[in-house]
Design a protein around this motif. Structure first.
Motif: not given
Length: 370
Positions: A43, A46, A49-51, A75, A79, A82-83, A86
Motif C-alpha cells: 500500500d 495517498n 498515489s491519489s488524484e 499519481n 496508482s 497499486e492496482e 490489487n
C-alpha cells in the motif's frame, strides 16, 4: 502549452477481465488450508498515489505551470502499480473458491467470455533463476496451440516468507474485453524475504501496451516498470514509463517519465523528483536522469530552442513550480524546490538513496511466461 496527459486506457481493463467463472469474492479471505499466498502487494500513501485536486502551488497573474500538472502522471503511475497488485489479490481470492491446497488441475468456464479455462497447480517449478514451492497456470483452452500457449495467468510463489511472481495476459483471460490489448502483458514481483533492504517490496512491469494515434494522444504509454518498498512507516517508490510519441515544445519525440519518491504512511506526505530523459538514452546514473533531464531543465532548454529571445522572467514564472524535489500532502502538491518544513527531512534523505531505471532498458522491456 498542451497539458501533459499520460492516459492509460482502462488501466488493466480493471477487475472485469479477471472473473474466473464465479461471482467476485472481494472480501473473501484465503482459506486457512489453502496454499495460495496471503498477500501480494504494497500500500502506498495517498499523498503519492491519489488524484490531486486542491493545492497547486504559487498563484500568480502570469501563466504558471501548476504543480499538479507537473506531477499528475506520478499519481497515475503509482496508482497503476497499486492496482496491479490489487488485481493479483483479487485473482487469488477469486480462485480460492476451488480450495487450492495441493497440486491439482481443473477446468471452468470464464464468467465473462464463456470460454473454457484450464487451471493447473504444480510443485517445485523453476523460473527466472529461482526455485519455487508452487506454480499456478491458467490458460484459455482453445488457444493453447498458439505461440503464447493460451496462457492468461502464471503465479510462482513461496509461502514462508511470502514471495512470488505473477504474470498476466488479459487477452487469454477475457476475450470479450481485451482485444484492444491483445499483446499487453504485465508482471508483479512481490517479496517479504528482505531483498533490497525492505520488509516487503513489489515490482510492477508492463509491456506491449498499444499506442494511441499521436494526433489523438501523443503521450500514450508503451511500457512501465515501478518498484515500491516498505520500510516501517516509509514507502519508497521509483520507476519509469516510456512514451515513444511524446513531444513538448521543440518537437523532439520519445521520452521516459522517470521518477523517485518517498512517502510517510502515518503522516500521509511525500517527496518526489521527476526527469524526462529520451526513450533511447542508455544511462543508469541518477545525476543524468534527474538533474540534467529534470523537468525544469528539459523544459528550459526546449523553450529557449523555440523562443531564443523570450524574457527570462517569463520563463522563470512559468517554471516556478518545477523546482526539485516536489513536496506533497494528503491534498496534493504543496511546493517545488523549497521544503514546507522539517517533517519532510527524513523523506528527503531517503530520496537521496533512490534512482530510476535505465530508460533504454524500460523502452525495450519484454515479459514472458515460463
Amino acid at each position: 502549452m498542451k497539458k501533459i496527459r499520460f492516459t492509460f486506457v482502462a488501466v488493466f481493463l480493471l477487475t472485469s477481465i479477471f472473473y474466473f467463472g464465479c461471482e467476485p469474492q472481494t472480501d473473501m479471505p484465503v482459506p486457512e488450508a489453502s496454499i495460495l499466498p496471503e498477500r501480494f502487494g504494497i500500500d502506498i500513501p495517498n499523498a503519492l498515489s491519489s488524484e490531486y485536486s486542491l493545492s497547486n502551488g504559487r498563484v500568480a497573474e502570469i501563466d504558471t505551470l501548476k504543480g499538479n500538472e507537473i506531477y499528475e502522471h506520478l499519481n497515475l503511475f503509482i496508482s497503476i502499480g497499486e492496482e496491479a497488485s490489487n488485481i493479483v489479490g483479487e485473482i487469488i481470492r477469486g480462485i480460492a473458491v476451488y480450495q487450492i491446497n495441493k497440486p491439482m488441475s481443473l477446468s471452468f468456464e470464464g464468467d465473462e467470455d464463456g470460454r473454457t479455462k484450464n487451471l493447473v497447480v504444480e510443485e517445485n517449478p523453476s523460473f527466472d533463476g529461482e526455485n519455487w514451492e508452487f506454480m499456478l497456470t491458467i490458460t484459455d483452452a482453445a488457444s493453447e496451440s498458439e505461440l503464447d500457449g493460451g496462457k492468461g495467468l502464471q503465479i510462482f510463489w513461496n509461502r514462508y516468507p511470502i514471495k512470488g511472481i505473477a504474470i498476466l495476459k488479459p487477452i487469454n483471460i477475457n476475450r470479450e474485453e481485451s482485444y484492444e490489448f491483445e499483446d499487453a502483458i504485465f508482471r508483479i514481483d512481490y517479496s517479504e524475504a528482505g531483498e533490497h533492504g525492505y520488509e516487503g517490496h513489489m515490482i510492477v512491469s508492463i509491456a506491449n501496451l498499444p499506442l494511441a494515434d499521436p494526433l489523438d494522444d501523443p503521450y500514450s504509454m508503451s511500457t512501465l516498470k515501478m518498484f515500491a518498498g516498505k520500510d516501517g512507516d516509509n514507502i519508497d517508490v521509483y520507476g519509469n514509463s516510456n512514451h515513444p510519441n511524446a513531444t513538448f515544445f521543440a518537437g523532439n519525440s520519445g521520452f521516459n517519465w522517470s521518477f523517485i519518491a518517498s512517502g510517510s504512511e502515518s503522516l500521509d506526505i511525500g517527496v518526489a523528483e521527476v526527469g524526462l530523459p529520451p526513450s533511447n538514452l542508455d544511462e543508469p546514473g541518477k545525476e543524468m536522469l534527474l538533474n540534467y533531464y529534470s523537468i525544469k531543465n528539459v523544459f528550459t532548454r526546449e523553450i529557449y530552442d523555440v523562443w531564443p529571445n523570450i524574457d527570462q522572467s517569463s520563463v522563470d514564472a512559468y517554471l516556478y513550480n518545477t523546482g526539485a524535489p516536489g513536496y506533497f500532502a494528503d491534498h496534493g502538491f504543496v511546493s517545488g524546490g523549497d521544503s514546507p518544513g522539517e517533517v519532510y527531512n527524513d523523506l528527503e534523505y531517503r530520496l537521496s538513496l533512490l534512482s530510476p531505471y535505465n530508460p533504454k532498458e524500460i523502452s525495450n522491456l519484454s515479459i514472458n511466461f515460463k
